[in-house]
Design an enzyme around this catalytic site. Sequence first.
Site, PDB file in Angstrom:
ATOM      1  N   SER A 132      -9.544   1.283   3.492  1.00  0.00           N
ATOM      2  CA  SER A 132      -8.709   2.109   2.637  1.00  0.00           C
ATOM      3  C   SER A 132      -7.681   1.334   1.823  1.00  0.00           C
ATOM      4  CB  SER A 132      -7.994   3.162   3.479  1.00  0.00           C
ATOM      5  OG  SER A 132      -7.080   2.554   4.384  1.00  0.00           O
ATOM      6  N   SER A 157      -9.975  -1.294   7.330  1.00  0.00           N
ATOM      7  CA  SER A 157      -9.257  -1.057   6.079  1.00  0.00           C
ATOM      8  C   SER A 157      -8.528  -2.257   5.517  1.00  0.00           C
ATOM      9  CB  SER A 157      -8.271   0.098   6.246  1.00  0.00           C
ATOM     10  OG  SER A 157      -8.946   1.323   6.184  1.00  0.00           O
ATOM     11  N   LYS A 199       0.835  -1.199   0.000  1.00  0.00           N
ATOM     12  CA  LYS A 199       0.000   0.000   0.000  1.00  0.00           C
ATOM     13  C   LYS A 199       0.875   1.257   0.000  1.00  0.00           C
ATOM     14  CE  LYS A 199      -3.961   1.624   2.836  1.00  0.00           C
ATOM     15  NZ  LYS A 199      -4.732   1.267   4.060  1.00  0.00           N
TER      16      LYS A 199
END
Length: 596
Positions: free
Chosen positions: A218, A242, A137
């Site tokens: 997320s 997330s 990420k």
Amino acid sequence: MDRESTPDRDRQLSRRGFLRYTATAGAAGASASALGALAGGGPAMAAEDAGARVPRFKFEEATIAELQAAMRAGRLTSRRLVDAYIRRIREIDLSGVQLNSVIEVNPDARRIADELDRERHRKGPRGPLHGIPILVKDNFATDDRMETAAGSLALVGSRVPRDAFVVRGLRQAGAVILGKANLSEWANFRSTQSSSGWSGRAGQCLNPYVLDHNPCGSSSGSGAAAAANLAAGTLGTETDGSIVCPSSTNGVVGIKPTLGLTSRSGVIPIAHSQDVTGPICRTVADAATVLGAMTGVDPRDPATADSKGHFFKDYRRFLDPHGLRGARIGVWREGVFGVSPEGDAVAEQAISELSRLGATIVDPADIPNVADVGDPEFTVLLFEFKADIARYLSELRHTSMRTLADLIAFNDAHADQEMRWFGQEIFLLAEQTDGLDDPQYLQALATSKRLMQDGINGVMDRFDLDAIVSLTGSPSWTTDLVNGDHFLTASSTPAAVAGYPNVTVPAGFVFDLLPVGINFIGRQWDEPTLIKLAFGFEQGTRARHAPTFVRTFATRDFVPRDTGVHGGGKGRSGRHQADPKAKSVLASGNPMAGKA
């Protein structure tokens, strides 16, 4: 702002430049002999069946163990595998259906793969991740030619002081850091009206199962990329939902560890009392393999000191296909079920499967006080974000961003790029906080931790449970940049606030297209038990299938295979009518549920 217009454009690849960079990469590919070793993952869906033109992929659904076996046998090299994944990213992420799940590819990935291949030839593999490509990420620091920006243009061009601890662990294990995954900008802690999966750096990430649906966040790009076979595995972060939400909506496995099991140093933060890092992969075995490389005591993250004696460097030992036999599992319903009929149907089928596979089901076994934790949790996150982001920014070079106020000012100055679709209301609320010695913060922290830790421990003690199971969340919704996300329900908050582990695994599909997961919640440091249970469920149901890349439900010629809801891999169940008296956790006013 195009990445090629930045001062440090030579340090990494822009999305546009990447197309040129990879134009000649395809010829390397993976050998046909390697394909033979990886048969059994199932053929890719043909383009005419998928509704979007998606080329077949030689390593469709290949597991880390299968890839490692092919390299060990000499039928595959890390370089060929990296080339194959880069070509796959070029064909369906940056062009073609344009999933938008990868922000950038590591320009040194091929060189690193070559070095690891030479090392394998000389010394043998370091372990199960040797030569395996992993996407991380865009809030994990990588001290290389890639950016670390949490999806924001505000940090483009900045330099990190070192790799994040868990990234260093992956490199030491022999993994190839293939690139950075897209995400909800600032881990979805900027606006109350955000669209999950949107970032200023890369735009909106799509869901590979139905392209006009949302990938959740997320860790949106991590979930979508893992599902779409753009890497062997990915890393995500979670504050509340997330990891587990994008894993569920993208039909993959996510492990949200106990707080402190994996380090957060070098990771762009939201809040130190809830932030965790964890793997997102297509299978439980793959996620367990990646998790082992992420653990360890990190002097830069004091929370990891408590993990001494509790962590393992190899979680594969807990993979038991009969892991559900004799287990006692409680069902958490209140505030989660009764809101999404389609999601409920999948979960009900999954609960039946748990029983069939040998578990004793205690139903219901509700976690108390979840509806009361939203306000104190959000207060904690606001206070900690202002302090924690300043601490992170203080170590960066080549940037003027040092405080939350600087980030707010940047967004105001670049509103046409950063705030075209939604604002920064959460940033503004956090900026108003006064410090971590504020009594309001201290009371909120104590209250939220007590409610959720006592809630989970109390239920598990009362019913002598090995785990609590629930619906991870409702099926994905249509992406809406104007109004933001349309969450219906989620079950991430208790484990997130308590700092306890939460493992989600694919459970079935709605209309055979949209994935839905169930999650196993356990006690502190009890990842081994949850991995065993999740693996037993996965092996006993085989609920996951590869993405279909359907463009939309909103077409005249779309007809579901039946008029019911597909629950798991062992049958179908009809629609369930929502209980009008049911109260969703999200409806209770928790602004963070399923968001950060």
